[in-house]
Design a protein around this motif. Structure first.
Motif, PDB file in Angstrom:
ATOM      1  N   LEU A  81      48.334  33.829  32.382  1.00  0.00           N
ATOM      2  CA  LEU A  81      48.023  35.287  32.498  1.00  0.00           C
ATOM      3  C   LEU A  81      49.058  36.076  33.350  1.00  0.00           C
ATOM      4  CD1 LEU A  81      44.208  35.136  32.750  1.00  0.00           C
ATOM      5  CD2 LEU A  81      45.370  35.809  30.532  1.00  0.00           C
ATOM      6  N   SER A  82      49.325  37.144  32.917  1.00  0.00           N
ATOM      7  CA  SER A  82      50.254  37.831  33.877  1.00  0.00           C
ATOM      8  C   SER A  82      49.495  38.218  34.960  1.00  0.00           C
ATOM      9  CB  SER A  82      50.833  39.124  33.206  1.00  0.00           C
ATOM     10  OG  SER A  82      49.858  39.880  32.802  1.00  0.00           O
ATOM     11  N   ALA A  83      50.221  38.377  36.255  1.00  0.00           N
ATOM     12  CA  ALA A  83      49.552  38.549  37.476  1.00  0.00           C
ATOM     13  C   ALA A  83      48.872  40.029  37.478  1.00  0.00           C
ATOM     14  CB  ALA A  83      50.700  38.523  38.739  1.00  0.00           C
ATOM     15  N   ASN A  84      49.415  40.683  36.733  1.00  0.00           N
ATOM     16  CA  ASN A  84      48.534  42.317  36.672  1.00  0.00           C
ATOM     17  C   ASN A  84      47.332  41.929  35.714  1.00  0.00           C
ATOM     18  OD1 ASN A  84      49.755  41.888  33.857  1.00  0.00           O
ATOM     19  ND2 ASN A  84      51.371  43.625  34.312  1.00  0.00           N
ATOM     20  N   GLN A  85      47.014  40.959  35.150  1.00  0.00           N
ATOM     21  CA  GLN A  85      45.640  40.735  34.536  1.00  0.00           C
ATOM     22  C   GLN A  85      44.632  39.937  35.336  1.00  0.00           C
ATOM     23  OE1 GLN A  85      47.373  38.865  31.001  1.00  0.00           O
ATOM     24  NE2 GLN A  85      45.983  40.050  29.931  1.00  0.00           N
ATOM     25  N   VAL A  86      45.236  39.496  36.680  1.00  0.00           N
ATOM     26  CA  VAL A  86      44.489  38.692  37.492  1.00  0.00           C
ATOM     27  C   VAL A  86      44.284  39.508  38.983  1.00  0.00           C
ATOM     28  CG1 VAL A  86      44.372  36.626  38.600  1.00  0.00           C
ATOM     29  CG2 VAL A  86      45.102  36.584  36.387  1.00  0.00           C
ATOM     30  N   ILE A  87      43.225  39.575  39.439  1.00  0.00           N
ATOM     31  CA  ILE A  87      43.159  40.020  40.997  1.00  0.00           C
ATOM     32  C   ILE A  87      43.166  38.546  41.980  1.00  0.00           C
ATOM     33  CG2 ILE A  87      41.848  40.888  42.546  1.00  0.00           C
ATOM     34  CD1 ILE A  87      39.905  42.228  40.594  1.00  0.00           C
ATOM     35  N   CYS A  88      44.160  38.581  42.650  1.00  0.00           N
ATOM     36  CA  CYS A  88      44.511  37.741  43.579  1.00  0.00           C
ATOM     37  C   CYS A  88      44.327  38.296  45.118  1.00  0.00           C
ATOM     38  CB  CYS A  88      45.901  37.269  43.576  1.00  0.00           C
ATOM     39  SG  CYS A  88      46.375  36.396  42.041  1.00  0.00           S
ATOM     40  N   VAL A 142      42.852  33.497  46.118  1.00  0.00           N
ATOM     41  CA  VAL A 142      41.765  33.350  45.302  1.00  0.00           C
ATOM     42  C   VAL A 142      42.103  34.098  44.009  1.00  0.00           C
ATOM     43  CG1 VAL A 142      39.231  33.604  44.983  1.00  0.00           C
ATOM     44  CG2 VAL A 142      40.387  32.971  47.368  1.00  0.00           C
ATOM     45  N   ALA A 143      41.935  33.600  42.928  1.00  0.00           N
ATOM     46  CA  ALA A 143      42.235  34.457  41.627  1.00  0.00           C
ATOM     47  C   ALA A 143      40.925  34.733  40.822  1.00  0.00           C
ATOM     48  CB  ALA A 143      43.154  33.736  40.809  1.00  0.00           C
ATOM     49  N   ALA A 144      41.000  35.636  40.127  1.00  0.00           N
ATOM     50  CA  ALA A 144      39.852  36.036  39.440  1.00  0.00           C
ATOM     51  C   ALA A 144      40.240  36.987  38.227  1.00  0.00           C
ATOM     52  CB  ALA A 144      38.756  37.016  40.060  1.00  0.00           C
ATOM     53  N   CYS A 145      39.790  36.635  36.992  1.00  0.00           N
ATOM     54  CA  CYS A 145      40.135  37.419  35.929  1.00  0.00           C
ATOM     55  C   CYS A 145      38.896  37.647  34.943  1.00  0.00           C
ATOM     56  CB  CYS A 145      41.242  36.536  34.883  1.00  0.00           C
ATOM     57  SG  CYS A 145      40.646  35.377  34.169  1.00  0.00           S
ATOM     58  N   ARG A 146      38.982  38.297  33.936  1.00  0.00           N
ATOM     59  CA  ARG A 146      37.578  38.567  33.107  1.00  0.00           C
ATOM     60  C   ARG A 146      37.686  37.458  32.366  1.00  0.00           C
ATOM     61  NH1 ARG A 146      34.545  43.406  33.729  1.00  0.00           N
ATOM     62  NH2 ARG A 146      35.866  45.082  34.670  1.00  0.00           N
ATOM     63  N   GLN A 147      36.212  36.883  32.251  1.00  0.00           N
ATOM     64  CA  GLN A 147      36.134  35.846  30.926  1.00  0.00           C
ATOM     65  C   GLN A 147      36.439  35.988  29.769  1.00  0.00           C
ATOM     66  OE1 GLN A 147      34.862  32.978  31.691  1.00  0.00           O
ATOM     67  NE2 GLN A 147      33.728  32.879  33.307  1.00  0.00           N
TER      68      GLN A 147
END
Length: 293
Positions: A81-88, A142-147
């Motif tokens: 996933l691109s980093a702009n789709q993931v909250i780090c 820590v990384a989070a993305c939408r399911q």
């Protein structure tokens, strides 16, 4: 639930779904040298943006064609996933904690770290090393993305007859392709046919990923101006690596170094992968990350 990003190791096939092509590559390592098991790149005749879910049938068909052409037998793939789709988020935890203890602590902190319902998120973490700002602690990303983002990827891969084994953040995957010991303070400029992306890794900060205006960047003299503005406002790397899907003119690279007033070098390939097409950089990084002898 933690553990979705990049935890299932093995000899995985790296897969990139770009705006204009599907790319797959599998590597193996012997005697500290990498070799390509198989690779293929299949164009998407209707170029897609970052959100290709409305055209998933095109992606599935292209992925099937690329897989057949590649000659690889492994069906387990790794995607990014691109980093702009993931909250780090950067966290600091006591250094003596093991992985299970860190997982418990980060789950307890997740509601504070991320402004979304936890049931909507996929979470993962990676220990980056000793903290430079809090002695005795580990720095943890820590990384989070939408399911839903993971579900879309899994559906496309499964419809193509493959298995999604690992998902990573593109910045983390691409950092493996930098020369050893050169990640901190580095930036990577990736030049593609239809995209130009700047990636950055700064100690103590979240990952940088910026899409640059491709049309203007192709015009003579425009690239340094855009980068100078970005570096002046937000980010000043110690060095800039450049990777391209086309040959890089040494004179252009030297001019870039002079105008930006920082070392600009063509990104060297890992041992054994020096001749791999620059467009396959992310797919290669994902396969490298999923390799176990």
């Amino acid at each position: 639930m933690l553990g979705r990003f990049g935890k299932d190791a093995g000899s995985l096939v790296g897969l990139e779904i770009a705006s204009d092509a599907v790319r797959i590559l599998q590597v193996q390592q012997r005697n500290r040298r990498w070799r390509v098991v198989g690779s293929a790149q299949e164009p998407l005749h209707s170029p897609l943006g970052d959100d290709w879910r409305g055209e998933s049938g095109l992606v599935v068909a292209a992925l099937q064609r690329a897989y057949r052409r590649s000659g690889v037998r492994q069906r387990r793939v790794a995607l990014a996933l691109s980093a702009n789709q993931v909250i780090c988020k950067l966290c600091h935890l006591p250094g003596e904690r093991d992985g299970a203890e860190m997982e418990v602590q980060l789950l307890a902190d997740a509601e504070r770290l991320f402004p979304f319902p936890l049931e909507d998120l996929a979470l993962d973490f990676q220990a980056l090393g000793p903290s430079r700002v809090q002695p005795g602690c580990l720095e943890v990303m820590v990384a989070a993305c939408r399911q839903s983002a993971l579900a879309s990827l899994a559906t496309v891969v499964e419809e193509a007859g493959l298995e999604l084994a690992a998902v990573e953040v593109d910045n983390i995957a691409l950092s493996r392709m930098l020369p050893q010991g050169c990640m901190e303070g580095s930036a990577l400029l990736r030049l593609e046919t239809r995209s130009v992306t700047l990636y950055g890794w700064q100690p103590g900060k979240a990952f940088l990923r910026v899409e640059l205006p491709q049309d203007e960047l192709r015009a003579s003299g425009q690239l340094p101006e855009h980068l100078q503005a970005l570096f002046a406002e937000a980010y000043l790397p110690a060095r800039l690596w450049v990777a391209s899907s086309a040959l890089i003119d040494p004179g252009w690279l030297q001019g870039l170094s002079e105008q930006l007033e920082l070392p600009c070098r063509q990104l060297p390939g890992l041992a054994g992968l020096e001749q791999v097409d620059g467009s396959m950089l992310l797919a290669g990084a994902l396969s490298v990350g999923g390799w176990q002898p």
